[in-house]
Design a protein around this motif. Structure first.
Motif, mmCIF file in Angstrom:
data_model
loop_
_atom_site.group_PDB
_atom_site.id
_atom_site.type_symbol
_atom_site.label_atom_id
_atom_site.label_comp_id
_atom_site.label_asym_id
_atom_site.label_seq_id
_atom_site.Cartn_x
_atom_site.Cartn_y
_atom_site.Cartn_z
ATOM 1 N N LYS A 380 0.920 -1.297 0.043
ATOM 2 C CA LYS A 380 0.046 -0.054 0.011
ATOM 3 C C LYS A 380 0.814 1.251 0.115
ATOM 4 C CE LYS A 380 -3.648 2.382 2.698
ATOM 5 N NZ LYS A 380 -4.518 2.652 1.391
ATOM 6 N N ARG A 381 0.470 2.107 -0.581
ATOM 7 C CA ARG A 381 1.008 3.414 -0.742
ATOM 8 C C ARG A 381 0.008 4.391 -0.323
ATOM 9 N NH1 ARG A 381 5.639 4.541 -4.108
ATOM 10 N NH2 ARG A 381 6.600 2.566 -4.853
ATOM 11 N N TYR A 382 0.737 5.488 0.514
ATOM 12 C CA TYR A 382 -0.301 6.572 1.198
ATOM 13 C C TYR A 382 -0.069 7.742 0.441
ATOM 14 C CZ TYR A 382 -0.833 2.797 4.994
ATOM 15 O OH TYR A 382 -1.065 1.780 5.541
ATOM 16 N N PHE A 383 -0.934 8.576 0.221
ATOM 17 C CA PHE A 383 -0.944 9.672 -0.490
ATOM 18 C C PHE A 383 -1.633 10.996 0.134
ATOM 19 C CE2 PHE A 383 -2.354 12.648 -3.648
ATOM 20 C CZ PHE A 383 -1.369 12.710 -4.567
ATOM 21 N N LYS A 384 -0.968 12.007 0.153
ATOM 22 C CA LYS A 384 -1.645 13.300 0.641
ATOM 23 C C LYS A 384 -1.374 14.545 -0.371
ATOM 24 C CE LYS A 384 -2.748 15.975 4.711
ATOM 25 N NZ LYS A 384 -2.536 15.990 6.161
ATOM 26 N N GLU A 385 -2.260 15.247 -0.244
ATOM 27 C CA GLU A 385 -2.269 16.666 -1.120
ATOM 28 C C GLU A 385 -2.634 17.824 -0.241
ATOM 29 O OE1 GLU A 385 -4.090 18.896 -5.041
ATOM 30 O OE2 GLU A 385 -3.664 16.873 -4.962
ATOM 31 N N HIS A 386 -1.577 18.740 -0.083
ATOM 32 C CA HIS A 386 -1.879 19.880 0.736
ATOM 33 C C HIS A 386 -1.674 21.209 -0.292
ATOM 34 C CE1 HIS A 386 -2.189 22.731 3.870
ATOM 35 N NE2 HIS A 386 -0.949 23.342 3.361
ATOM 36 N N ASN A 387 -2.654 21.880 -0.332
ATOM 37 C CA ASN A 387 -2.942 23.288 -1.243
ATOM 38 C C ASN A 387 -2.591 24.361 -0.398
ATOM 39 O OD1 ASN A 387 -3.551 21.899 -3.431
ATOM 40 N ND2 ASN A 387 -5.692 22.244 -3.044
ATOM 41 N N TYR A 388 -1.270 25.262 -0.756
ATOM 42 C CA TYR A 388 -0.880 26.381 -0.003
ATOM 43 C C TYR A 388 -1.071 27.448 -0.947
ATOM 44 C CZ TYR A 388 2.497 29.718 1.983
ATOM 45 O OH TYR A 388 2.997 30.674 2.619
ATOM 46 N N SER A 389 -1.911 28.256 -0.376
ATOM 47 C CA SER A 389 -2.422 29.654 -1.013
ATOM 48 C C SER A 389 -1.388 30.941 -0.720
ATOM 49 C CB SER A 389 -3.904 30.049 -0.619
ATOM 50 O OG SER A 389 -4.844 29.192 -0.749
ATOM 51 N N TYR A 390 -1.135 31.452 -1.856
ATOM 52 C CA TYR A 390 0.074 32.433 -1.947
ATOM 53 C C TYR A 390 -0.546 33.984 -2.520
ATOM 54 C CZ TYR A 390 0.354 31.103 -6.894
ATOM 55 O OH TYR A 390 0.377 30.866 -8.153
ATOM 56 N N GLU A 391 0.126 34.905 -2.273
ATOM 57 C CA GLU A 391 -0.235 36.149 -2.717
ATOM 58 C C GLU A 391 0.801 36.226 -4.261
ATOM 59 O OE1 GLU A 391 0.080 39.399 -0.240
ATOM 60 O OE2 GLU A 391 -0.552 38.035 1.718
ATOM 61 N N ASP A 455 3.244 7.283 8.351
ATOM 62 C CA ASP A 455 3.755 8.305 9.505
ATOM 63 C C ASP A 455 4.745 9.411 8.883
ATOM 64 O OD1 ASP A 455 5.721 6.450 9.173
ATOM 65 O OD2 ASP A 455 5.994 6.269 11.273
ATOM 66 N N LYS A 456 5.227 9.375 7.666
ATOM 67 C CA LYS A 456 6.076 10.058 7.219
ATOM 68 C C LYS A 456 5.682 11.165 6.483
ATOM 69 C CE LYS A 456 9.521 7.580 8.660
ATOM 70 N NZ LYS A 456 10.237 7.966 9.826
ATOM 71 N N GLU A 458 2.958 13.615 6.641
ATOM 72 C CA GLU A 458 2.658 14.793 7.286
ATOM 73 C C GLU A 458 3.966 15.822 7.483
ATOM 74 O OE1 GLU A 458 0.645 18.077 7.975
ATOM 75 O OE2 GLU A 458 -0.333 16.184 7.347
ATOM 76 N N GLY A 459 5.130 14.994 8.033
ATOM 77 C CA GLY A 459 6.137 15.693 8.466
ATOM 78 C C GLY A 459 6.909 16.147 7.010
ATOM 79 N N ILE A 460 6.917 15.572 5.905
ATOM 80 C CA ILE A 460 7.418 16.233 4.784
ATOM 81 C C ILE A 460 6.718 17.271 4.416
ATOM 82 C CG2 ILE A 460 7.771 15.736 2.096
ATOM 83 C CD1 ILE A 460 8.271 12.715 3.170
ATOM 84 N N ILE A 461 5.371 17.401 4.442
ATOM 85 C CA ILE A 461 4.616 18.460 4.101
ATOM 86 C C ILE A 461 4.700 19.695 5.047
ATOM 87 C CG2 ILE A 461 2.136 19.413 3.913
ATOM 88 C CD1 ILE A 461 1.262 16.565 3.122
ATOM 89 N N GLN A 462 4.913 19.556 6.242
ATOM 90 C CA GLN A 462 5.190 20.514 7.182
ATOM 91 C C GLN A 462 6.694 20.986 7.006
ATOM 92 O OE1 GLN A 462 3.173 21.992 9.197
ATOM 93 N NE2 GLN A 462 1.538 20.481 8.571
ATOM 94 N N ASN A 463 7.437 20.080 6.458
ATOM 95 C CA ASN A 463 8.882 20.523 6.271
ATOM 96 C C ASN A 463 8.952 21.624 4.938
ATOM 97 O OD1 ASN A 463 10.134 19.484 8.398
ATOM 98 N ND2 ASN A 463 10.790 17.570 7.253
ATOM 99 N N VAL A 464 8.154 21.219 3.666
ATOM 100 C CA VAL A 464 8.158 22.149 2.579
ATOM 101 C C VAL A 464 7.492 23.662 3.064
ATOM 102 C CG1 VAL A 464 6.914 22.350 0.621
ATOM 103 C CG2 VAL A 464 7.903 20.140 0.977
#
Length: 476
Positions: A380-391, A455-456, A458-464
């Motif tokens: 299984k692979r876990y996937f997450k997308e986070h959208n960061y709004s910018y000016e 478990d890895k 969310e940490g990568i997204i937060q680091n970005v």
């Protein structure tokens, strides 16, 4: 300035998406058609359920008609795949769908499909953009909509039956009829309803539909079939007994499904399930095409069966290109667009739904069992997308920061590849990857992470996010 994004033009209604700009857009397309001597082929125009979509479409009809380019104006509101189908069937020079797809309700837009129902290449969209932005207000030709009808410069026609007949020719309808499948369907107040309901009735499925009325506000939700937006569909699947839950986006070209236990199945996993079904159960042979932001589980499956997974940039025109180049059996993207060999070279949620019904009938297994079967073979692979709004003022700065970010700032692992042909993508040896790219349709930065280790992510997204936000603070 009107800019082509992913497959067309989208903007906020009343800001840049105005009647004047729709007319300018239409005249620019008309000029290109005339220049290429394609006017006798005509154009196809359709629209979805967005605010004033039909009125904007009529404004476009008036321009093409005034340029003596005959218009097939589809009725009623239609899914985008139907426009693409009619463009092919009628050998039209172009097809235009007035929709902003899965964007928020404040947007509208125009999806453009080229002659032959093909997504426009970058060369074509560059030329179209130049042609559109070169149009001056006094150059726009216009004839009243009623006169266009009276003079037979446009005809209104319903192609739903022809489209569904075509879709049904791609699936084993008789097999589905025997399976007596129960379906809960959420069209998300969009245009998938007419076509998919017809298919479900023809397949003798037992059907319950929610959110089936036309609503330009989409019930206050973004009309994208994400896990968070499909909370009611998911809840009903858990409380009531259905074999499958299906959702389509605002213009009926993207799909999500809920299995019989009430678990959300995202677009990545749908692609995996379909590809596995084609190869393992139907004995089909062929490659698969995915974009840079789509699951690498497709790579694992293609390698297992001796085929290739071809990676392309984001934009369905690139998926179509890969399908043609490699004779692949399936192509798709993590945002829910899927195309299948022998069908339209554009995303189509209607056919995807039909094939999922066929899978249930053919395997005689519930979807949760198929999911477990794939997990047992390929993990299984876990996937997450986070959208960061910018000016907007920070876009160039953010871009330079992201391109200069070292992999170790995001994740501790052995870096295999660092790709920069569409955003920035880091791939590590344990199967983890992270992609950061700007959206082509709205002012957001998309951060996507996939890993075999849940478990890895969310940490990568937060680091970005830390890299971006600290650089903006220091930039002030």
């Amino acid at each position: 300035m009107i800019r082509f994004g992913t497959g067309g033009w989208r903007d906020i209604i009343g800001e840049k998406f105005t009647f004047d700009n729709v007319r300018k857009f239409s005249q620019g397309i008309a000029n290109q058609i005339l220049q290429n001597h394609k006017q006798d082929q005509g154009v196809v125009i359709g629209y979805d359920n967005r605010f004033m979509a039909e009125e904007f479409a009529k404004a476009s009809v008036e321009i093409f008609a005034a340029n003596n380019i005959r218009v097939i104006f589809l009725t009623p509101s239609v899914p985008t795949p139907l426009v693409n189908f009619v463009t092919i069937e009628e050998k039209a020079a172009a097809g235009l769908t007035f929709t902003a797809s899965h964007n928020p309700y404040i947007y509208n837009g125009i999806k453009y499909v080229h002659e032959g129902g093909l997504p426009a290449t970058e060369d074509i969209t560059t030329e179209l953009e130049k042609s559109i932005n070169a149009v001056q207000a006094d150059e726009i030709k216009r004839i009243h909509y009623n006169r266009a009808l009276e003079n037979n410069l446009t005809i209104r026609k319903d192609y739903t039956n022809e489209f569904i007949t075509f879709v049904e020719s791609q699936i084993n309808l008789d097999l589905i009829k025997q399976a007596n499948i129960s379906v809960l369907y959420d069209p998300m107040f969009g245009t998938g309803i007419n076509s998919l309901l017809t298919l479900l009735v023809d397949s003798r499925s037992k059907i319950k539909i929610i959110h089936d009325k036309a609503d330009p506000l989409f019930g206050g939700r973004v009309p994208a079939p994400t896990e968070s937006s499909l909370w009611r569909l998911t809840g009903m699947m858990k409380e009531e007994q259905y074999d499958i839950g299906i959702a389509t986006d605002g213009d009926g070209d993207r799909i999500a499904i809920i299995d019989e236990k009430g678990y959300y199945v995202d677009a990545n996993e749908i692609l995996v399930i379909l590809y596995y079904y084609f190869l393992e159960y139907k004995g089909m042979k062929g490659n698969v095409v995915r974009n840079i932001s789509t699951t690498h589980l497709l790579d694992d499956i293609s390698n297992y069966y001796g085929f290739e997974c071809i990676e392309k940039p984001v934009g369905f025109k690139h998926i179509a290109e890969g399908m043609l180049q490699s004779d692949a059996v399936l192509g798709g993207e993590s945002s829910g667009g899927i195309t299948i060999k022998g069908h339209l070279l554009e995303k189509d949620a209607i056919l995807s739904a039909g094939i999922i019904l066929e899978l249930l009938a053919y395997t005689k297994k519930p979807l949760s069992e198929i999911r477990q079967e794939i997990k047992g073979k390929f993990g299984k692979r876990y996937f997450k997308e986070h959208n960061y709004s910018y000016e907007a003022e920070y876009k160039e700065h953010i871009q330079s920061v992201i391109f200069g970010t070292a992999a170790e700032k995001l994740y501790r692992g052995d870096l295999l590849e660092h790709k920069t042909y569409d955003g920035v993508k880091w791939e590590w040896s344990d199967g983890t990857w992270c992609l950061v790219r700007f959206s082509g349709t709205e002012p957001v930065l998309r951060i996507m992470v996939e890993s075999p280790k849940d478990d890895k992510i969310e940490g990568i997204i937060q680091n970005v996010m830390k890299v971006i936000e600290s650089s903006i603070l220091s930039h002030h």
